[in-house]
Structure formats: structure tokens, C-alpha cells
Design a protein around this motif. Sequence first.
Motif, PDB file in Angstrom:
ATOM      1  N   GLN B  25      65.004 -10.628 -20.558  1.00  0.00           N
ATOM      2  CA  GLN B  25      64.960 -11.293 -19.248  1.00  0.00           C
ATOM      3  C   GLN B  25      66.344 -11.665 -18.740  1.00  0.00           C
ATOM      4  O   GLN B  25      66.581 -12.787 -18.284  1.00  0.00           O
ATOM      5  CB  GLN B  25      64.049 -12.525 -19.307  1.00  0.00           C
ATOM      6  CG  GLN B  25      62.594 -12.157 -19.585  1.00  0.00           C
ATOM      7  CD  GLN B  25      61.701 -13.376 -19.702  1.00  0.00           C
ATOM      8  OE1 GLN B  25      61.457 -14.068 -18.729  1.00  0.00           O
ATOM      9  NE2 GLN B  25      61.215 -13.659 -20.894  1.00  0.00           N
ATOM     10  N   TYR B  28      66.223  -6.991 -16.021  1.00  0.00           N
ATOM     11  CA  TYR B  28      65.125  -6.347 -15.300  1.00  0.00           C
ATOM     12  C   TYR B  28      64.068  -7.351 -14.835  1.00  0.00           C
ATOM     13  O   TYR B  28      63.731  -8.270 -15.582  1.00  0.00           O
ATOM     14  CB  TYR B  28      64.450  -5.268 -16.172  1.00  0.00           C
ATOM     15  CG  TYR B  28      65.133  -3.928 -16.016  1.00  0.00           C
ATOM     16  CD1 TYR B  28      64.627  -2.972 -15.150  1.00  0.00           C
ATOM     17  CD2 TYR B  28      66.316  -3.647 -16.676  1.00  0.00           C
ATOM     18  CE1 TYR B  28      65.263  -1.758 -14.964  1.00  0.00           C
ATOM     19  CE2 TYR B  28      66.969  -2.432 -16.504  1.00  0.00           C
ATOM     20  CZ  TYR B  28      66.426  -1.495 -15.644  1.00  0.00           C
ATOM     21  OH  TYR B  28      67.067  -0.302 -15.456  1.00  0.00           O
ATOM     22  N   ALA B  29      63.572  -7.160 -13.633  1.00  0.00           N
ATOM     23  CA  ALA B  29      62.496  -8.001 -13.098  1.00  0.00           C
ATOM     24  C   ALA B  29      61.151  -7.368 -13.457  1.00  0.00           C
ATOM     25  O   ALA B  29      60.374  -6.971 -12.589  1.00  0.00           O
ATOM     26  CB  ALA B  29      62.645  -8.195 -11.595  1.00  0.00           C
ATOM     27  N   TYR B  30      60.919  -7.236 -14.765  1.00  0.00           N
ATOM     28  CA  TYR B  30      59.628  -6.758 -15.265  1.00  0.00           C
ATOM     29  C   TYR B  30      58.964  -7.933 -15.982  1.00  0.00           C
ATOM     30  O   TYR B  30      59.646  -8.768 -16.579  1.00  0.00           O
ATOM     31  CB  TYR B  30      59.815  -5.622 -16.270  1.00  0.00           C
ATOM     32  CG  TYR B  30      60.243  -4.293 -15.685  1.00  0.00           C
ATOM     33  CD1 TYR B  30      60.277  -4.068 -14.315  1.00  0.00           C
ATOM     34  CD2 TYR B  30      60.593  -3.245 -16.526  1.00  0.00           C
ATOM     35  CE1 TYR B  30      60.666  -2.833 -13.803  1.00  0.00           C
ATOM     36  CE2 TYR B  30      60.977  -2.008 -16.029  1.00  0.00           C
ATOM     37  CZ  TYR B  30      61.011  -1.805 -14.662  1.00  0.00           C
ATOM     38  OH  TYR B  30      61.396  -0.591 -14.160  1.00  0.00           O
ATOM     39  N   ASP B  31      57.651  -7.948 -15.964  1.00  0.00           N
ATOM     40  CA  ASP B  31      56.902  -8.964 -16.697  1.00  0.00           C
ATOM     41  C   ASP B  31      57.244  -8.855 -18.187  1.00  0.00           C
ATOM     42  O   ASP B  31      57.036  -7.795 -18.793  1.00  0.00           O
ATOM     43  CB  ASP B  31      55.407  -8.712 -16.461  1.00  0.00           C
ATOM     44  CG  ASP B  31      54.532  -9.769 -17.096  1.00  0.00           C
ATOM     45  OD1 ASP B  31      54.982 -10.435 -18.046  1.00  0.00           O
ATOM     46  OD2 ASP B  31      53.391  -9.922 -16.637  1.00  0.00           O
ATOM     47  N   PRO B  32      57.753  -9.934 -18.808  1.00  0.00           N
ATOM     48  CA  PRO B  32      58.133  -9.835 -20.230  1.00  0.00           C
ATOM     49  C   PRO B  32      56.947  -9.591 -21.163  1.00  0.00           C
ATOM     50  O   PRO B  32      57.139  -9.251 -22.329  1.00  0.00           O
ATOM     51  CB  PRO B  32      58.791 -11.198 -20.513  1.00  0.00           C
ATOM     52  CG  PRO B  32      58.293 -12.098 -19.445  1.00  0.00           C
ATOM     53  CD  PRO B  32      58.052 -11.243 -18.241  1.00  0.00           C
ATOM     54  N   GLN B  33      55.726  -9.763 -20.653  1.00  0.00           N
ATOM     55  CA  GLN B  33      54.520  -9.532 -21.471  1.00  0.00           C
ATOM     56  C   GLN B  33      54.031  -8.091 -21.374  1.00  0.00           C
ATOM     57  O   GLN B  33      52.949  -7.771 -21.878  1.00  0.00           O
ATOM     58  CB  GLN B  33      53.385 -10.459 -20.992  1.00  0.00           C
ATOM     59  CG  GLN B  33      53.742 -11.926 -20.952  1.00  0.00           C
ATOM     60  CD  GLN B  33      53.968 -12.495 -22.339  1.00  0.00           C
ATOM     61  OE1 GLN B  33      53.311 -12.113 -23.285  1.00  0.00           O
ATOM     62  NE2 GLN B  33      54.940 -13.395 -22.458  1.00  0.00           N
ATOM     63  N   LEU B  34      54.778  -7.215 -20.706  1.00  0.00           N
ATOM     64  CA  LEU B  34      54.335  -5.830 -20.531  1.00  0.00           C
ATOM     65  C   LEU B  34      53.970  -5.191 -21.869  1.00  0.00           C
ATOM     66  O   LEU B  34      54.709  -5.309 -22.848  1.00  0.00           O
ATOM     67  CB  LEU B  34      55.463  -4.994 -19.916  1.00  0.00           C
ATOM     68  CG  LEU B  34      55.639  -4.964 -18.405  1.00  0.00           C
ATOM     69  CD1 LEU B  34      56.740  -3.968 -18.059  1.00  0.00           C
ATOM     70  CD2 LEU B  34      54.349  -4.583 -17.700  1.00  0.00           C
ATOM     71  N   GLN B  38      51.826  -0.228 -20.331  1.00  0.00           N
ATOM     72  CA  GLN B  38      52.245  -0.641 -18.980  1.00  0.00           C
ATOM     73  C   GLN B  38      53.696  -0.264 -18.719  1.00  0.00           C
ATOM     74  O   GLN B  38      54.046   0.201 -17.634  1.00  0.00           O
ATOM     75  CB  GLN B  38      52.062  -2.156 -18.820  1.00  0.00           C
ATOM     76  CG  GLN B  38      50.598  -2.596 -18.743  1.00  0.00           C
ATOM     77  CD  GLN B  38      50.452  -4.110 -18.814  1.00  0.00           C
ATOM     78  OE1 GLN B  38      51.157  -4.787 -19.581  1.00  0.00           O
ATOM     79  NE2 GLN B  38      49.544  -4.657 -18.026  1.00  0.00           N
ATOM     80  N   LEU B  42      55.166   2.241 -15.829  1.00  0.00           N
ATOM     81  CA  LEU B  42      56.203   1.815 -14.869  1.00  0.00           C
ATOM     82  C   LEU B  42      57.432   2.725 -14.929  1.00  0.00           C
ATOM     83  O   LEU B  42      58.051   3.006 -13.912  1.00  0.00           O
ATOM     84  CB  LEU B  42      56.657   0.388 -15.181  1.00  0.00           C
ATOM     85  CG  LEU B  42      55.938  -0.747 -14.494  1.00  0.00           C
ATOM     86  CD1 LEU B  42      56.482  -2.071 -14.992  1.00  0.00           C
ATOM     87  CD2 LEU B  42      56.107  -0.655 -12.974  1.00  0.00           C
ATOM     88  N   TYR B 143      66.809 -14.150  -9.379  1.00  0.00           N
ATOM     89  CA  TYR B 143      66.444 -13.741 -10.748  1.00  0.00           C
ATOM     90  C   TYR B 143      66.393 -14.971 -11.654  1.00  0.00           C
ATOM     91  O   TYR B 143      67.333 -15.768 -11.686  1.00  0.00           O
ATOM     92  CB  TYR B 143      67.456 -12.735 -11.288  1.00  0.00           C
ATOM     93  CG  TYR B 143      67.007 -12.048 -12.551  1.00  0.00           C
ATOM     94  CD1 TYR B 143      66.175 -10.939 -12.503  1.00  0.00           C
ATOM     95  CD2 TYR B 143      67.393 -12.533 -13.798  1.00  0.00           C
ATOM     96  CE1 TYR B 143      65.735 -10.316 -13.662  1.00  0.00           C
ATOM     97  CE2 TYR B 143      66.953 -11.921 -14.966  1.00  0.00           C
ATOM     98  CZ  TYR B 143      66.134 -10.810 -14.886  1.00  0.00           C
ATOM     99  OH  TYR B 143      65.706 -10.195 -16.033  1.00  0.00           O
ATOM    100  N   ARG B 144      65.286 -15.108 -12.378  1.00  0.00           N
ATOM    101  CA  ARG B 144      65.084 -16.249 -13.273  1.00  0.00           C
ATOM    102  C   ARG B 144      65.549 -15.843 -14.669  1.00  0.00           C
ATOM    103  O   ARG B 144      64.754 -15.401 -15.492  1.00  0.00           O
ATOM    104  CB  ARG B 144      63.599 -16.627 -13.259  1.00  0.00           C
ATOM    105  CG  ARG B 144      63.293 -18.075 -13.467  1.00  0.00           C
ATOM    106  CD  ARG B 144      61.856 -18.405 -13.051  1.00  0.00           C
ATOM    107  NE  ARG B 144      60.905 -17.553 -13.737  1.00  0.00           N
ATOM    108  CZ  ARG B 144      60.115 -16.658 -13.142  1.00  0.00           C
ATOM    109  NH1 ARG B 144      60.137 -16.498 -11.830  1.00  0.00           N
ATOM    110  NH2 ARG B 144      59.293 -15.919 -13.850  1.00  0.00           N
ATOM    111  N   ARG B 146      66.668 -15.827 -18.458  1.00  0.00           N
ATOM    112  CA  ARG B 146      66.022 -16.542 -19.572  1.00  0.00           C
ATOM    113  C   ARG B 146      66.850 -17.740 -20.037  1.00  0.00           C
ATOM    114  O   ARG B 146      66.304 -18.774 -20.415  1.00  0.00           O
ATOM    115  CB  ARG B 146      65.792 -15.588 -20.744  1.00  0.00           C
ATOM    116  CG  ARG B 146      64.843 -16.111 -21.819  1.00  0.00           C
ATOM    117  CD  ARG B 146      64.614 -15.071 -22.894  1.00  0.00           C
ATOM    118  NE  ARG B 146      65.867 -14.661 -23.514  1.00  0.00           N
ATOM    119  CZ  ARG B 146      66.490 -15.322 -24.498  1.00  0.00           C
ATOM    120  NH1 ARG B 146      65.952 -16.422 -24.973  1.00  0.00           N
ATOM    121  NH2 ARG B 146      67.619 -14.877 -24.996  1.00  0.00           N
TER     122      ARG B 146
END
Lengths: 193, 193
Positions: B25, B28-34, B38, B42, B143-144, B146
Amino acid sequence: MNIRRMHADDFPAFWPTSQQIIQAQDSYAYDPQLSEEQARALWCELPQETWLAEEDGVVLGSYFIKPNAAGPGSHVCNCGYMVAPAARGKGVAAALCAHSQQRGRELGFLAMQFNAVVASNTVAVALWKKLGFAEVGRVPGAYRHRTLGLVDCLIMHKWLQQPAASATTAPPVQLIARKNIEAVVARKRRKDG
Amino acid sequence: MNIRRMHADDFPAFWPTSQQIIQAQDSYAYDPQLSEEQARALWCELPQETWLAEEDGVVLGSYFIKPNAAGPGSHVCNCGYMVAPAARGKGVAAALCAHSQQRGRELGFLAMQFNAVVASNTVAVALWKKLGFAEVGRVPGAYRHRTLGLVDCLIMHKWLQQPAASATTAPPVQLIARKNIEAVVARKRRKDG
């Protein structure tokens, strides 16, 4: 003017507006060959929510709201607005935008970002600035305007609420971006060589 | 180093790299739970093409290329790059980016745009600038991160070829953006109230 959630069966009344705006190729980066069904899916299914402005049963305009990115970008929302040609100049876009900002706050978004405001669309640019959006970027020639050729696109941004200390590293209320990922996973790859 | 098209069955060898980058994190702005499935969708299905860099059978990195927008925006492409941690500092990202620019030209794109280069990722920002990309925008706190909290995202842009006079109002060689629209139409709406 009443603003309410838009449902799939509202789309036929909105399609003439949508079709005209898409085919004009002066504001939206949508395929001008979009069918009504494709346009409905893009406007009413892909976004997180879609809202409709109406008066005396006549559709004045509509907007969608969705996360602009997933995961660490999911605290920023993105919206798109369309106003019926006959309803222009009456503050419909401003009302829709104000509504969308409030809705964005309720959904837990911290900011709103427009990714591609066509620079030649001076009415829209002026309205977003009046409503508090800042021009934070300009991409040269990113839009193929039907009559003007390649024109710039502006990136515009507005904070919707002060981020809480906890919000800077933790996810916002809803991890809505997951929805779009599921769309991707559900999709069959088209063979293109 | 050999760069070749990446296929679905190449993904397991790339997933450890992909997973580490997504979960960090910080870029990349991807869901970290991917999930792996998934992430594969993507990276390998949504884009127009996906390419892989390898040496002696070891995956060094990968990139995807796709139109950044549909219709009047389909002449601008967007790419994403990931390099295996063990392969960093060896010019893999630069080689992938050079390859992607050439591939973008071959596919008819006029320019390449990065929508969200995390500003704290200074190695990436410096590399893209060295490779000819201009910073054309900066979105505050988009961007959030981590560990750093909300950090800015940069929009970066590079022209890939001089637009022909005909290209400024006519569509480019392939109306590839249609592909993404079909993905949307094929998708079932998730009920979210």
C-alpha cells in the motif's frame, strides 16, 4: 426540482439526453456508438449510486457517484453529471453537484475528483470552480473534440470533509471499491490476439 | 532480459511480486485484500495487453497497457508496471516502460498517461521523468499510504507520436475502448440498496 435515486427503468426517459451528450463528443469520453443498453450499464450499473433530478415527471438531469480508485485510493469519489438540453441554464447542474457532494460525505468520501473535464467546455469549468473545485492538473490534448480536434483535459478536485486522524491510514467507512473489482473478475476476456 | 506477452498461466509466477506490491500500500490503488484470481483478472484480463520480463525462466516484472478512456479519449493509453523485489535496481522498470511506449505507438496511441503516481514513491517519479514524462497534475492526499497517511498523487504524461492531422478528429486505428464497455455491459449489478 426533486432529486431521487435513479433506477434501471428510469433510463429510457434519460437516454435522449445521454445519447445527445455522448454523440456530441464535446464533453464525455464515452464511445459515441454506445447503445442504450451499454449507456444504461455505464451510467446506472457501474457506479456506486445514480441519482435523478426531475420536475413534474420530466427528467432534468442525472449524476452518478463512485470511488475514483480502489484500496488506498477509495476515499476519493468521482461523479459525472448530465443535464437535459431543455433544462440548461436553470441551475440543475449546480443542484446535482451540491447533492453529490453531500451524498459523497454521507458515503464516507473525503474528497471528490473529476479526471477529465474537457477544457473547451468552459461553462462546466466555470461552474465547478464556482462550486469550490480547484484545477489540480491539465493533460494536453487528452480529448478528441468532434469539431476542435485535440483539446486539454483538466483534473479538478475538492475536499468534502476534513480527514479524521484515523482516516489517513485506515480505510473509509465502506470498502466500496471492491464492487468494481468483482466486475472485473466476473468478466470474460475477449480474445484480441 | 526477454520481454514477451504474458498469459493467464504465467500469473502464478508473478503473484508473489504482485501480492507484495499491493499489500505494501505504497504505490498501487488496489484493494489490499485482492485474491490471486482477482489480481490476475485486474492485471491480465482488463487491460488490452499484458507483457512479462523474464531471464533464465525467472519473472523479473510485468506491465499492462490499455486505453485510458473510451471514445474521444481512446488515443491516450495507460500502463502499470511491477518489478520483482529481487530484480530491482537493474533497469527492469525502464526496459518495461520503453517497451510499453513502443507498443503504445504500434497500437496507435498518441500519448501515455499515468493517473496516480504516488508522490512519495520518489524512485518511480524520478524514473518516469528521466524517461520523458512530464508532471501535468498533482491531486492532494489522493493516496492513503500505509505508513505515511494521505499523500499526493501525480498525473504524468508523455506524447508517443505526433498526431496526424486526421487523427485529431477521427478515431485512432483501433476503437479498443469498446472492450471495456463490453465488460461493463456483461456485468451483473450488485444489489447495494
